[in-house]
Scaffold this motif. Structure first.
Motif, PDB file in Angstrom:
ATOM      1  N   PRO A  71       9.751   8.268   2.165  1.00  0.00           N
ATOM      2  CA  PRO A  71      10.467   9.303   1.412  1.00  0.00           C
ATOM      3  C   PRO A  71      10.330   9.068  -0.089  1.00  0.00           C
ATOM      4  O   PRO A  71      10.212   9.996  -0.875  1.00  0.00           O
ATOM      5  N   GLN A  72      10.364   7.805  -0.486  1.00  0.00           N
ATOM      6  CA  GLN A  72      10.098   7.377  -1.856  1.00  0.00           C
ATOM      7  C   GLN A  72       9.906   5.869  -1.816  1.00  0.00           C
ATOM      8  O   GLN A  72      10.171   5.237  -0.801  1.00  0.00           O
ATOM      9  N   MET A  73       9.405   5.306  -2.909  1.00  0.00           N
ATOM     10  CA  MET A  73       9.194   3.859  -2.949  1.00  0.00           C
ATOM     11  C   MET A  73      10.007   3.286  -4.095  1.00  0.00           C
ATOM     12  O   MET A  73       9.629   3.381  -5.257  1.00  0.00           O
ATOM     13  N   VAL A  74      11.164   2.695  -3.733  1.00  0.00           N
ATOM     14  CA  VAL A  74      12.078   2.152  -4.726  1.00  0.00           C
ATOM     15  C   VAL A  74      12.366   0.696  -4.389  1.00  0.00           C
ATOM     16  O   VAL A  74      12.804   0.384  -3.287  1.00  0.00           O
ATOM     17  N   GLY A  75      12.127  -0.180  -5.333  1.00  0.00           N
ATOM     18  CA  GLY A  75      12.476  -1.571  -5.139  1.00  0.00           C
ATOM     19  C   GLY A  75      11.595  -2.291  -4.121  1.00  0.00           C
ATOM     20  O   GLY A  75      10.487  -1.877  -3.796  1.00  0.00           O
ATOM     21  N   GLU A  76      12.157  -3.372  -3.582  1.00  0.00           N
ATOM     22  CA  GLU A  76      11.398  -4.300  -2.761  1.00  0.00           C
ATOM     23  C   GLU A  76      11.276  -3.878  -1.305  1.00  0.00           C
ATOM     24  O   GLU A  76      10.350  -4.297  -0.605  1.00  0.00           O
ATOM     25  N   PHE A  77      12.208  -3.066  -0.820  1.00  0.00           N
ATOM     26  CA  PHE A  77      12.250  -2.739   0.604  1.00  0.00           C
ATOM     27  C   PHE A  77      10.906  -2.228   1.119  1.00  0.00           C
ATOM     28  O   PHE A  77      10.356  -2.740   2.096  1.00  0.00           O
ATOM     29  N   HIS A  78      10.367  -1.202   0.481  1.00  0.00           N
ATOM     30  CA  HIS A  78       9.135  -0.597   0.961  1.00  0.00           C
ATOM     31  C   HIS A  78       7.941  -1.527   0.786  1.00  0.00           C
ATOM     32  O   HIS A  78       6.981  -1.474   1.557  1.00  0.00           O
ATOM     33  N   GLN A  79       7.986  -2.398  -0.221  1.00  0.00           N
ATOM     34  CA  GLN A  79       6.921  -3.383  -0.390  1.00  0.00           C
ATOM     35  C   GLN A  79       6.897  -4.360   0.786  1.00  0.00           C
ATOM     36  O   GLN A  79       5.831  -4.700   1.308  1.00  0.00           O
ATOM     37  N   LEU A  80       8.089  -4.790   1.211  1.00  0.00           N
ATOM     38  CA  LEU A  80       8.168  -5.708   2.344  1.00  0.00           C
ATOM     39  C   LEU A  80       7.721  -5.032   3.633  1.00  0.00           C
ATOM     40  O   LEU A  80       6.988  -5.612   4.443  1.00  0.00           O
ATOM     41  N   LEU A  81       8.163  -3.796   3.832  1.00  0.00           N
ATOM     42  CA  LEU A  81       7.786  -3.058   5.030  1.00  0.00           C
ATOM     43  C   LEU A  81       6.277  -2.871   5.083  1.00  0.00           C
ATOM     44  O   LEU A  81       5.636  -3.090   6.124  1.00  0.00           O
ATOM     45  N   LEU A  82       5.702  -2.486   3.959  1.00  0.00           N
ATOM     46  CA  LEU A  82       4.262  -2.252   3.884  1.00  0.00           C
ATOM     47  C   LEU A  82       3.475  -3.547   4.065  1.00  0.00           C
ATOM     48  O   LEU A  82       2.401  -3.546   4.678  1.00  0.00           O
TER      49      LEU A  82
END
Length: 327
Positions: A71-82
């Motif tokens: 939905p958007q890429m904010v902060g560390e969460f999406h980096q870790l998931l990716l």
């Protein structure tokens, strides 16, 4: 010049052929009648249609590309998931194409066009209602895995967010003070309900103990908005107990408290959600979810489907846990 919002479906409709035929023409497939090919190419030129950059690779079989939609890429969460997703696919020689839905135009493109999956072997979609988002736009032969939304159509990787909210409620209810919630305000019905689930679990937990929420603040995933909320909370409560439904909101709260000289567990209590790296550095109590492991699991599920492994729809659910620190 490329015209806006012209899709392969528009070309197929005007040409009077199927989407598959247009795709084969784009990829210079020999399995198209020469007259049909000439007709489709003429329509493409007239409409100014520009195909997806990697769609031309379809005719060679697997493209070794997967598409991940956030939905958007904010902060560390999406980096870790990716990073969890990439850990699986990089070993197999795949490239990950990331598509964040920052704007309504991006939502519209995904909702109304199948172009974004024409050159991909599989799709992972995070924190979105994939059943409503995709509908008929994903071809049946394109594998899909949903993350943070329990799909009724596709394999899913989820966290028990309701239970996570209950854990936070159980923790903060142990202390005297006014209970507040800082949470994300959904902008579209296509976003998943993870934040609402966390709030619901929290409220159920505290109500079982005879407590009530003083106020719920719903804001965008924005640091400055979270700072304003922190200012408001500390101005109306002498001892606030704050549940931030994401660590991204907890960080500005702890920073505001530091500036004001307020001490955690003396002047306030705070519980975040996610267990991001900064929450450990700042010593913030939080609800842990195994973000990278969730991404890796989603990648493994998608890879199996790409390789032809067939079975009934599966949901893998992870359990959150409380990480008690100094807040």
């Amino acid at each position: 010049m490329k015209k806006k919002n012209i899709t392969i479906k528009d070309v197929a409709k005007k040409a009077g052929v199927g989407v598959g035929t247009v795709s084969r023409v784009i990829n210079n497939s020999p399995h198209v009648n020469p007259r049909t090919k000439e007709h489709v190419l003429k329509i493409i030129q007239e409409m100014g249609y520009m195909p997806n950059p990697h769609a031309r690779r379809l005719s060679s079989g697997h493209t070794k590309i997967i598409t991940t939609i956030f939905p958007q890429m904010v902060g560390e969460f999406h980096q870790l998931l990716l990073s969890g997703i990439d850990e699986v696919f990089e070993k197999e020689g795949y490239t990950s194409f990331v598509y964040p839905l920052y704007s309504e135009n991006r939502y519209k493109f995904v909702r109304e066009s199948s172009d974004f999956v024409l050159g991909t072997d599989g799709v992972i979609i995070d924190a979105l209602n994939v059943d409503k988002l995709l509908k008929q736009y994903i071809p049946k032969n394109v594998p899909v895995v949903s993350v943070e939304f329990d799909s009724q159509k596709y394999d899913s990787v989820i966290l028990d967010n309701f239970y996570g909210g209950m854990i936070a409620g159980d923790y903060l209810s142990n202390f005297e003070g006014d209970l507040f919630i800082v949470t994300h305000d959904r902008k579209t019905k296509l976003e998943s309900t993870v934040f609402e689930e966390r709030v619901s679990g929290f409220i159920e937990s505290i109500e079982r103990k005879g407590r009530k929420v003083a106020k719920i603040f719903k804001i965008d995933l924005d640091w400055l908005e979270a700072i304003k909320v922190a200012k408001a909370v500390f101005s109306i409560s002498k001892k606030p107990l704050i549940f931030a439904t994401t660590d991204y909101f907890a960080f500005p709260v702890i920073e505001f408290a530091r500036i004001k000289g307020l001490e955690p567990k003396e002047d306030f209590f705070l519980c975040g959600f996610d267990n991001l790296t900064l929450s450990s550095i700042l010593n913030i109590t939080t609800i842990k979810q195994p973000i990278k492991k969730m991404g890796k699991t989603a990648g493994e599920m998608l890879l199996r489907k790409i390789k032809g492994y067939s079975r009934k729809r599966q949901t893998v659910a992870f359990k959150p846990e409380l990480i008690e620190r100094n807040t």
